[in-house]
Write a protein that holds these residues in place. Structure first.
Motif, mmCIF file in Angstrom:
data_model
loop_
_atom_site.group_PDB
_atom_site.id
_atom_site.type_symbol
_atom_site.label_atom_id
_atom_site.label_comp_id
_atom_site.label_asym_id
_atom_site.label_seq_id
_atom_site.Cartn_x
_atom_site.Cartn_y
_atom_site.Cartn_z
ATOM 1 N N UNK A 61 0.844 -1.192 0.000
ATOM 2 C CA UNK A 61 0.000 0.000 0.000
ATOM 3 C C UNK A 61 0.878 1.240 0.000
ATOM 4 N N UNK A 62 0.902 1.930 -1.123
ATOM 5 C CA UNK A 62 1.702 3.150 -1.242
ATOM 6 C C UNK A 62 0.845 4.366 -1.595
ATOM 7 N N UNK A 90 -8.252 10.810 -5.614
ATOM 8 C CA UNK A 90 -7.754 12.160 -5.880
ATOM 9 C C UNK A 90 -8.067 12.480 -7.335
ATOM 10 N N UNK A 91 -9.101 13.255 -7.558
ATOM 11 C CA UNK A 91 -9.527 13.569 -8.919
ATOM 12 C C UNK A 91 -8.667 14.661 -9.553
ATOM 13 N N UNK A 92 -8.134 15.552 -8.742
ATOM 14 C CA UNK A 92 -7.245 16.608 -9.229
ATOM 15 C C UNK A 92 -5.805 16.203 -8.922
ATOM 16 N N UNK A 93 -5.047 15.832 -9.964
ATOM 17 C CA UNK A 93 -3.694 15.309 -9.767
ATOM 18 C C UNK A 93 -2.733 16.338 -9.192
ATOM 19 N N UNK A 107 0.368 12.518 2.943
ATOM 20 C CA UNK A 107 0.657 12.773 1.530
ATOM 21 C C UNK A 107 0.044 11.660 0.696
ATOM 22 N N UNK A 108 -0.702 12.046 -0.323
ATOM 23 C CA UNK A 108 -1.322 11.086 -1.222
ATOM 24 C C UNK A 108 -0.467 10.936 -2.474
ATOM 25 N N UNK A 109 -0.254 9.691 -2.882
ATOM 26 C CA UNK A 109 0.552 9.401 -4.064
ATOM 27 C C UNK A 109 -0.280 9.015 -5.278
ATOM 28 N N UNK A 110 -1.599 8.931 -5.111
ATOM 29 C CA UNK A 110 -2.472 8.606 -6.227
ATOM 30 C C UNK A 110 -2.717 7.113 -6.372
ATOM 31 N N UNK A 111 -3.242 6.719 -7.504
ATOM 32 C CA UNK A 111 -3.509 5.299 -7.756
ATOM 33 C C UNK A 111 -2.231 4.589 -8.192
ATOM 34 N N UNK A 112 -2.362 3.319 -8.531
ATOM 35 C CA UNK A 112 -1.169 2.522 -8.888
ATOM 36 C C UNK A 112 -0.455 3.084 -10.116
ATOM 37 N N UNK A 113 -1.211 3.550 -11.081
ATOM 38 C CA UNK A 113 -0.591 4.135 -12.273
ATOM 39 C C UNK A 113 0.171 5.415 -11.907
ATOM 40 N N UNK A 114 -0.401 6.258 -11.039
ATOM 41 C CA UNK A 114 0.279 7.484 -10.604
ATOM 42 C C UNK A 114 1.575 7.157 -9.860
ATOM 43 N N UNK A 115 1.514 6.150 -8.991
ATOM 44 C CA UNK A 115 2.698 5.755 -8.217
ATOM 45 C C UNK A 115 3.795 5.265 -9.140
#
Length: 226
Positions: A104-105, A133-136, A200-208
């Protein structure tokens, strides 16, 4: 016939030391300020970790049955001697997603101690789930969770960078789904706490993968000629 004139290209050490001595206060002050700034930056710089391992890539033999969901299945179209393509495949999102499915990241928790952020892994007093997080542009920003009276907390959001300009502040109840046009998530309290948590949010798996893993994951041959 006149002798040619040559300019002296020698350094007068006495004059040099006189200049240094006359400006020693300025030189010492600049050196001190530089040392303080360098020490301050080194202390506040986030920790970075590096690890490596040595692995062996096995070639797919003709007797190996097709395995669509396995790494060999993804490599089945490659020739046995195309090692560079095989290593490149390990860097793709398809392969790294298997790892991200196990860890979980999406969110990181921090506490500030001695003006420095320390990441917390165990015993976190809050749990954040149902993250979207809809706004990156909000990825990486500081979400601060301040404890309030009873079952309530205050959420503050600050920009990234040195100034950390605060642009959002609102009070919520634990267990209440937070929903804005830019982000949505749920905050639950596991135990009482006094110091605010910085999240701190890193986003979904693709964002990470795109923002953290892709540029930091390297594969090289142990024997480049092999």
């Amino acid at each position: 016939m006149k002798e040619p004139l040559y300019e002296e290209d020698e350094i007068d050490l006495r004059e040099l030391f006189k200049v240094i001595h006359a400006r020693k206060i300025v030189i010492m002050f600049v050196a001190f300020i530089t040392l303080v700034i360098a020490s301050f930056y080194t202390y506040l710089k986030p920790l970075s970790y590096e690890s490596y391992c040595i692995g062996e890539i096995k070639m797919k033999s003709s007797s190996t049955p097709a395995m669509p969901n396995d790494l060999f299945g993804a490599m089945s179209g490659l020739s046995s001697d195309d090692l560079d393509k095989k290593m490149a495949l390990y860097s793709t999102f398809m392969i790294n997603k298997k790892v991200l499915d196990e860890v979980s990241l999406e969110v990181q928790y921090f506490l500030k101690k001695d003006i420095k952020l320390h990441e917390v892994y165990d015993g976190v007093a809050i749990t954040i789930s149902d993250i979207n997080i809809t706004d990156k542009s909000y990825l990486g920003k500081e979400f601060k969770i301040f404890p309030y009276e009873g079952d309530y907390f205050t959420l503050e959001i600050s920009d990234k960078g040195f100034l950390k300009n605060k642009f959002f502040e609102k009070r919520y109840k634990y267990g209440e789904f937070i929903q804005t046009e830019n982000f949505q998530f749920l905050v639950e309290k596991n135990s009482d706490f006094l110091d605010p948590y910085i999240v701190k949010f890193n986003g979904n798996k693709r964002d990470i993968y795109e923002n953290i893993i892709k540029d930091n994951l390297k594969f090289t041959r142990v024997d480049p000629k092999g």
